[in-house]
Scaffold this active site. Structure first.
Site, PDB file in Angstrom:
ATOM      1  CG  ASP A 132     -15.800  -4.914  11.400  1.00  0.00           C
ATOM      2  OD1 ASP A 132     -15.465  -3.731  11.150  1.00  0.00           O
ATOM      3  OD2 ASP A 132     -16.660  -5.203  12.257  1.00  0.00           O
ATOM      4  CD  GLU A 159      -3.216   0.477   0.354  1.00  0.00           C
ATOM      5  OE1 GLU A 159      -2.708   1.489  -0.169  1.00  0.00           O
ATOM      6  OE2 GLU A 159      -4.427   0.214   0.300  1.00  0.00           O
ATOM      7  CG  ASP A 213      -7.360   0.755  -2.471  1.00  0.00           C
ATOM      8  OD1 ASP A 213      -6.796   1.552  -1.713  1.00  0.00           O
ATOM      9  OD2 ASP A 213      -7.478  -0.445  -2.188  1.00  0.00           O
ATOM     10  CG  ASN A 271      -6.931   1.803   4.542  1.00  0.00           C
ATOM     11  OD1 ASN A 271      -6.422   0.691   4.634  1.00  0.00           O
ATOM     12  ND2 ASN A 271      -7.533   2.218   3.442  1.00  0.00           N
ATOM     13  CG  ASN A 293      -8.423   3.267   0.226  1.00  0.00           C
ATOM     14  OD1 ASN A 293      -7.222   3.091   0.412  1.00  0.00           O
ATOM     15  ND2 ASN A 293      -9.292   2.273   0.236  1.00  0.00           N
TER      16      ASN A 293
END
Length: 281
Positions: A115, A13, A191, A97, A143
């Protein structure tokens, strides 16, 4: 599309170009590691910083800023131990993230529930003075984030919406949210993203096995396949900023995909990218 070396990440990432070091940097998110390699490929270095390493950017004065599981950390050198800043939340079911910097050197990173539950995340901002601020709430999977060269517009992805949205950006505040791109669910989910020198958006498609280029008006301009379904993010790098570096994940990878999943890929589009924005703190 070319594969740059062997697969090295479980969940690659957050790629970024570090011009001072002349390296492409990215994270192996769930292993908590920072990765780096020369722009043409070569040895990959790995530096462990915690349970999660979600995103990173070079610091203007040297070293790195990193989003860790529940907040931010500073490294005085790329291989130095992280100096953890105060945690932003205590809930162990939520992690950082993805993120990026604006023109003033503020570092933003958004969170999500492990989750993926709706509304568990938020977008946070670390200012150069070390103060932190919550910019958006009610986010599901925070994102990609990128700013136009004048700093007036921010493009942002909450993957669960299936969209790239635009905001008016002023002094660290994001306002007047509006949709720019909607990705059909059958094509994958947006993303990480970056901008090129013409102001077009390049976005990775999680589950879509591709990267795409969209105009600022939301028109699809290019679709470039990647041999891994879960493509996570992309950034321009190299001394000429002409190469697009693309990260991928091994999540749910098939036996065939494991030849490629977790590798860094490169693509050389007709238009290069913008100078990277460091953290000013």
């Amino acid at each position: 599309m070319e594969q740059l070396g062997a697969p090295v990440a479980g969940h690659g990432e957050g790629p970024c170009w570090d011009p001072a070091a002349g390296l492409v940097r990215w994270v192996d998110l769930e292993r908590g590691d920072l990765l780096a390699t020369p722009p043409g490929g070569g040895p990959v270095t790995r530096h462990h910083v915690g349970t999660v390493a979600a995103a990173l950017r070079p610091r203007a004065a040297g070293g790195l800023v990193v989003a860790v599981e529940r907040g931010f950390a500073l490294l005085d050198a790329p291989d130095a131990p992280p100096r953890l800043l105060p945690e932003l939340w205590s809930d162990p079911t939520v992690r950082m993230n993805d993120g990026g910097c604006d023109l003033a050197g503020r570092f933003y990173c958004g969170s999500m529930g492990y989750d993926g539950r709706p509304g568990a995340g938020a977008l946070h901002r670390l200012d150069p003075d070390g103060s932190t601020h919550t910019v958006l709430t009610g986010v599901t999977i925070s994102n990609g984030l990128a700013f136009t060269p004048d700093g007036a517009t921010a493009y942002y992805v909450d993957t669960a919406t299936g969209r790239i949205d635009a905001f008016d950006a002023h002094d660290g505040v994001l306002a007047r949210r509006r949709p720019v791109v909607s990705v059909p669910p059958a094509d994958g989910a947006p993303d990480g993203l970056t901008l090129d020198a013409q102001g077009h958006l390049w976005v990775a498609l999680w589950g879509g096995g591709a990267i795409r280029r969209y105009s600022p008006a939301g028109e699809l301009a290019e679709h470039v396949p990647v041999p891994v379904r879960h493509v996570t993010a992309c950034t321009f790098g190299g001394a000429d900023l002409a190469t697009l570096y693309i990260t991928t994940s091994t999540v749910d990878a098939t036996d065939e995909e494991h030849r490629y999943a977790g590798a860094l890929f490169t693509h050389r589009p007709a238009v290069g990218g913008l100078p990277p924005l460091p953290y000013a703190g």
